[in-house]
Design a protein around this motif. Structure first.
Motif, PDB file in Angstrom:
ATOM      1  N   ILE A  94     -18.286  40.927  17.833  1.00  0.00           N
ATOM      2  CA  ILE A  94     -17.411  41.179  18.981  1.00  0.00           C
ATOM      3  C   ILE A  94     -16.429  40.023  19.111  1.00  0.00           C
ATOM      4  O   ILE A  94     -16.834  38.858  19.137  1.00  0.00           O
ATOM      5  CB  ILE A  94     -18.216  41.332  20.288  1.00  0.00           C
ATOM      6  CG1 ILE A  94     -19.151  42.547  20.201  1.00  0.00           C
ATOM      7  CG2 ILE A  94     -17.277  41.466  21.487  1.00  0.00           C
ATOM      8  CD1 ILE A  94     -20.096  42.675  21.375  1.00  0.00           C
ATOM      9  N   LEU A  95     -15.145  40.350  19.176  1.00  0.00           N
ATOM     10  CA  LEU A  95     -14.091  39.349  19.321  1.00  0.00           C
ATOM     11  C   LEU A  95     -13.245  39.687  20.539  1.00  0.00           C
ATOM     12  O   LEU A  95     -12.756  40.817  20.672  1.00  0.00           O
ATOM     13  CB  LEU A  95     -13.202  39.317  18.073  1.00  0.00           C
ATOM     14  CG  LEU A  95     -11.972  38.415  18.135  1.00  0.00           C
ATOM     15  CD1 LEU A  95     -12.386  36.941  18.161  1.00  0.00           C
ATOM     16  CD2 LEU A  95     -11.038  38.685  16.953  1.00  0.00           C
ATOM     17  N   VAL A  96     -13.066  38.730  21.433  1.00  0.00           N
ATOM     18  CA  VAL A  96     -12.211  38.911  22.612  1.00  0.00           C
ATOM     19  C   VAL A  96     -10.769  38.619  22.207  1.00  0.00           C
ATOM     20  O   VAL A  96     -10.478  37.587  21.597  1.00  0.00           O
ATOM     21  CB  VAL A  96     -12.653  37.978  23.750  1.00  0.00           C
ATOM     22  CG1 VAL A  96     -11.752  38.180  24.975  1.00  0.00           C
ATOM     23  CG2 VAL A  96     -14.117  38.236  24.121  1.00  0.00           C
ATOM     24  N   THR A  97      -9.867  39.528  22.535  1.00  0.00           N
ATOM     25  CA  THR A  97      -8.472  39.439  22.095  1.00  0.00           C
ATOM     26  C   THR A  97      -7.513  39.373  23.281  1.00  0.00           C
ATOM     27  O   THR A  97      -7.897  39.616  24.428  1.00  0.00           O
ATOM     28  CB  THR A  97      -8.089  40.651  21.224  1.00  0.00           C
ATOM     29  OG1 THR A  97      -8.285  41.858  21.995  1.00  0.00           O
ATOM     30  CG2 THR A  97      -8.946  40.708  19.970  1.00  0.00           C
ATOM     31  N   VAL A  98      -6.267  39.063  23.001  1.00  0.00           N
ATOM     32  CA  VAL A  98      -5.214  39.041  24.027  1.00  0.00           C
ATOM     33  C   VAL A  98      -4.705  40.470  24.177  1.00  0.00           C
ATOM     34  O   VAL A  98      -3.669  40.856  23.641  1.00  0.00           O
ATOM     35  CB  VAL A  98      -4.095  38.064  23.650  1.00  0.00           C
ATOM     36  CG1 VAL A  98      -3.027  38.011  24.745  1.00  0.00           C
ATOM     37  CG2 VAL A  98      -4.668  36.666  23.423  1.00  0.00           C
ATOM     38  N   GLY A  99      -5.468  41.273  24.887  1.00  0.00           N
ATOM     39  CA  GLY A  99      -5.166  42.684  25.025  1.00  0.00           C
ATOM     40  C   GLY A  99      -5.597  43.468  23.799  1.00  0.00           C
ATOM     41  O   GLY A  99      -5.802  42.908  22.720  1.00  0.00           O
ATOM     42  N   CYS A 249     -14.778  45.469  18.328  1.00  0.00           N
ATOM     43  CA  CYS A 249     -16.160  45.536  17.850  1.00  0.00           C
ATOM     44  C   CYS A 249     -16.123  46.091  16.429  1.00  0.00           C
ATOM     45  O   CYS A 249     -15.555  47.165  16.197  1.00  0.00           O
ATOM     46  CB  CYS A 249     -17.017  46.435  18.728  1.00  0.00           C
ATOM     47  SG  CYS A 249     -17.155  45.888  20.446  1.00  0.00           S
ATOM     48  N   ALA A 250     -16.717  45.357  15.487  1.00  0.00           N
ATOM     49  CA  ALA A 250     -16.653  45.754  14.078  1.00  0.00           C
ATOM     50  C   ALA A 250     -17.756  45.055  13.300  1.00  0.00           C
ATOM     51  O   ALA A 250     -18.366  44.087  13.788  1.00  0.00           O
ATOM     52  CB  ALA A 250     -15.279  45.403  13.493  1.00  0.00           C
ATOM     53  N   PRO A 251     -18.020  45.508  12.064  1.00  0.00           N
ATOM     54  CA  PRO A 251     -19.025  44.840  11.229  1.00  0.00           C
ATOM     55  C   PRO A 251     -18.692  43.364  11.021  1.00  0.00           C
ATOM     56  O   PRO A 251     -17.521  42.975  10.968  1.00  0.00           O
ATOM     57  CB  PRO A 251     -18.961  45.623   9.920  1.00  0.00           C
ATOM     58  CG  PRO A 251     -18.421  46.963  10.285  1.00  0.00           C
ATOM     59  CD  PRO A 251     -17.458  46.702  11.414  1.00  0.00           C
ATOM     60  N   SER A 252     -19.726  42.546  10.877  1.00  0.00           N
ATOM     61  CA  SER A 252     -19.540  41.092  10.835  1.00  0.00           C
ATOM     62  C   SER A 252     -18.694  40.631   9.657  1.00  0.00           C
ATOM     63  O   SER A 252     -17.940  39.657   9.777  1.00  0.00           O
ATOM     64  CB  SER A 252     -20.904  40.400  10.799  1.00  0.00           C
ATOM     65  OG  SER A 252     -21.653  40.805   9.666  1.00  0.00           O
ATOM     66  N   GLN A 257     -13.012  38.004   8.891  1.00  0.00           N
ATOM     67  CA  GLN A 257     -11.615  37.960   8.447  1.00  0.00           C
ATOM     68  C   GLN A 257     -10.664  38.090   9.632  1.00  0.00           C
ATOM     69  O   GLN A 257      -9.661  37.381   9.727  1.00  0.00           O
ATOM     70  CB  GLN A 257     -11.348  39.074   7.425  1.00  0.00           C
ATOM     71  CG  GLN A 257     -12.238  39.026   6.195  1.00  0.00           C
ATOM     72  CD  GLN A 257     -12.177  37.670   5.514  1.00  0.00           C
ATOM     73  OE1 GLN A 257     -11.103  37.132   5.224  1.00  0.00           O
ATOM     74  NE2 GLN A 257     -13.347  37.094   5.268  1.00  0.00           N
ATOM     75  N   ILE A 258     -10.977  38.996  10.556  1.00  0.00           N
ATOM     76  CA  ILE A 258     -10.118  39.204  11.711  1.00  0.00           C
ATOM     77  C   ILE A 258     -10.015  37.933  12.554  1.00  0.00           C
ATOM     78  O   ILE A 258      -8.936  37.577  13.049  1.00  0.00           O
ATOM     79  CB  ILE A 258     -10.645  40.370  12.576  1.00  0.00           C
ATOM     80  CG1 ILE A 258     -10.535  41.697  11.805  1.00  0.00           C
ATOM     81  CG2 ILE A 258      -9.873  40.472  13.889  1.00  0.00           C
ATOM     82  CD1 ILE A 258     -11.181  42.872  12.517  1.00  0.00           C
ATOM     83  N   VAL A 259     -11.128  37.214  12.699  1.00  0.00           N
ATOM     84  CA  VAL A 259     -11.112  36.027  13.552  1.00  0.00           C
ATOM     85  C   VAL A 259     -10.204  34.943  12.983  1.00  0.00           C
ATOM     86  O   VAL A 259      -9.655  34.126  13.729  1.00  0.00           O
ATOM     87  CB  VAL A 259     -12.541  35.503  13.798  1.00  0.00           C
ATOM     88  CG1 VAL A 259     -13.091  34.782  12.570  1.00  0.00           C
ATOM     89  CG2 VAL A 259     -12.577  34.582  15.019  1.00  0.00           C
ATOM     90  N   LYS A 260      -9.991  34.934  11.672  1.00  0.00           N
ATOM     91  CA  LYS A 260      -9.068  33.965  11.090  1.00  0.00           C
ATOM     92  C   LYS A 260      -7.645  34.209  11.579  1.00  0.00           C
ATOM     93  O   LYS A 260      -6.915  33.262  11.923  1.00  0.00           O
ATOM     94  CB  LYS A 260      -9.129  34.024   9.553  1.00  0.00           C
ATOM     95  CG  LYS A 260     -10.402  33.457   8.963  1.00  0.00           C
ATOM     96  CD  LYS A 260     -10.328  33.289   7.460  1.00  0.00           C
ATOM     97  CE  LYS A 260     -10.307  34.601   6.724  1.00  0.00           C
ATOM     98  NZ  LYS A 260     -10.393  34.419   5.247  1.00  0.00           N
ATOM     99  N   LEU A 261      -7.222  35.474  11.622  1.00  0.00           N
ATOM    100  CA  LEU A 261      -5.903  35.802  12.166  1.00  0.00           C
ATOM    101  C   LEU A 261      -5.812  35.377  13.627  1.00  0.00           C
ATOM    102  O   LEU A 261      -4.819  34.795  14.068  1.00  0.00           O
ATOM    103  CB  LEU A 261      -5.646  37.305  12.051  1.00  0.00           C
ATOM    104  CG  LEU A 261      -5.314  37.855  10.672  1.00  0.00           C
ATOM    105  CD1 LEU A 261      -5.431  39.369  10.672  1.00  0.00           C
ATOM    106  CD2 LEU A 261      -3.926  37.440  10.261  1.00  0.00           C
TER     107      LEU A 261
END
Length: 389
Positions: A94-99, A249-252, A257-261
């Motif tokens: 789970i990653l919290v994003t800016v919208g 919410c996505a597989p770890s 990879q997403i968290v790097k962006l």
């Protein structure tokens, strides 16, 4: 002055500006115009959430958080996802994003390569197609208007090629308000698993459903945990558009990879927004229900008004938009929206900006005060009657 012809990104030069924001900008300085254009709740953020943000501001809690977001918020999101039979680890799934909009961009850049194909179900929210195109991928448009404005498994499978990497869904849908029926959604899940294709599912309107309808996430079906990427946020259901707070919410393995962006382009979502979101998930559901009931009442009024005008329109089962067919006026959706704005002081969005299947329709948002909705619909009726062919 720089005179080089290549001083801008060619990909960005080819990207049109948002059709929604165009009409929003037209509103500036026109206080007499009734807006049914921008998808923004007319409710303020519930008080207890604002109060929680005030508390943390007063305590001086104004720092960065983890790139992933506050653990307390991710834990509440994980608990919330359990409601829809989905199970995510708050530490790495789970990653919290800016919208939710940042989430769309980050996900697309994390999975798409130049030459890949992504199937985008249209009409759809205006940022999906241009953000996908900016990755160098090919956007394959699926026209849902031929099937009541939701995609079918047969349609999707007919468009799959060896280059297909992902499918983009939104249910409840913006701009039509339609939902994908559970049985059809399960068939779509089986197609995606069969072909091993990512499904990006925008579920930002999942709490705004009406009548006896229940939201079902494609991520809840057996085998979909490895393929589903769920996008959601607090803007619509909690009336927090300006707080810019969403999540993925996505597989770890994908999330790493997403968290790097996310690290490089935003660092983290605003800490005050995160604390307010925690409070909302813990104690804000009565307010969400109060708003949902109000939207349903407005939907009922607007739907009857368009039917009485003789404009074909799907009865929305979710979100807060209506998508009437205005082809009987002989105008394009852009012509209709422009004339309605200039001559009748009502702002709507032309259906053409939402992609294939949108032309001939206008999007009207009913997250607007009911007294204004009534006046706007009277003006639309007047214009339709004077221009019907």
């Amino acid at each position: 002055m720089n005179t080089r012809q290549d001083r801008f990104s060619s990909a960005l030069l080819d990207t049109p500006p948002s059709g929604i924001r165009k009409f929003f900008e037209m509103l500036i300085g026109h206080d007499d115009v009734i807006s049914l254009s921008v998808g923004e709740p007319d409710f303020p953020t519930p008080w207890q959430m604002r109060e929680e943000a005030f508390y943390h501001l007063e305590k001086g809690h104004t720092s960065y958080t983890s790139n992933w977001g506050l653990l307390s918020l991710r834990e509440e999101i994980a608990n919330y996802m359990e409601r829809y039979n989905m199970h995510y680890n708050p530490t790495n799934e789970i990653l919290v994003t800016v919208g939710a909009s940042e989430g769309v961009d980050a996900v697309l850049r994390a999975i798409l390569n130049p030459g890949d194909e992504i199937i985008v179900c249209q009409p759809c929210y205006v940022n999906y197609t241009p953000l996908a195109a900016l990755t160098g991928a090919k956007v394959v448009e699926l026209d849902t208007s031929v099937n009541g404005f939701y995609p079918t498994a047969l349609q999707i499978e007919s468009l799959i090629t060896p280059k297909t990497k992902a499918l983009m869904l939104c249910s409840p849908n913006n701009p039509t308000g339609t939902m994908i029926p559970r049985d059809e959604l399960e068939k779509i899940a089986k197609v995606l698993i069969k072909h091993q294709i990512w499904c990006i599912s925008d579920e930002i309107y999942c709490e705004l459903v009406y009548d006896d309808n229940k939201h079902v996430s494609i991520g809840s079906f057996e085998g979909m945990k490895d393929y589903a990427i769920i996008l959601n946020g607090f803007s619509k259901s909690f009336a927090m558009t300006g707080w810019r707070i969403g999540y993925i919410c996505a597989p770890s393995d994908l999330m790493s990879q997403i968290v790097k962006l996310h690290q490089y382009n935003t660092i983290c979502a605003p800490i005050m927004s995160q604390y307010a979101a925690v409070e909302g998930l813990q104690n804000g559901w009565n307010e969400v229900e109060r708003m949902r009931i109000s939207y349903q009442q407005r939907r009922n009024y607007m739907y009857k008004a368009f039917v009485d005008m003789g404009l074909p329109v799907p009865n929305p089962t979710g979100a807060f938009y209506m998508f009437p067919d205005i082809t009987s006026t002989g105008m394009t959706s852009e012509e209709f929206a422009t004339k309605l704005f200039k001559d009748y002081s009502v702002a709507v969005v032309p259906g053409s900006v939402f992609g294939k299947g949108g032309e001939g329709h206008i999007r009207c948002c009913y997250a607007t005060a009911i007294d204004k909705i009534k006046i706007a619909l009277e003006r639309i009726r007047d214009m339709v009657e004077k221009n019907r062919q």
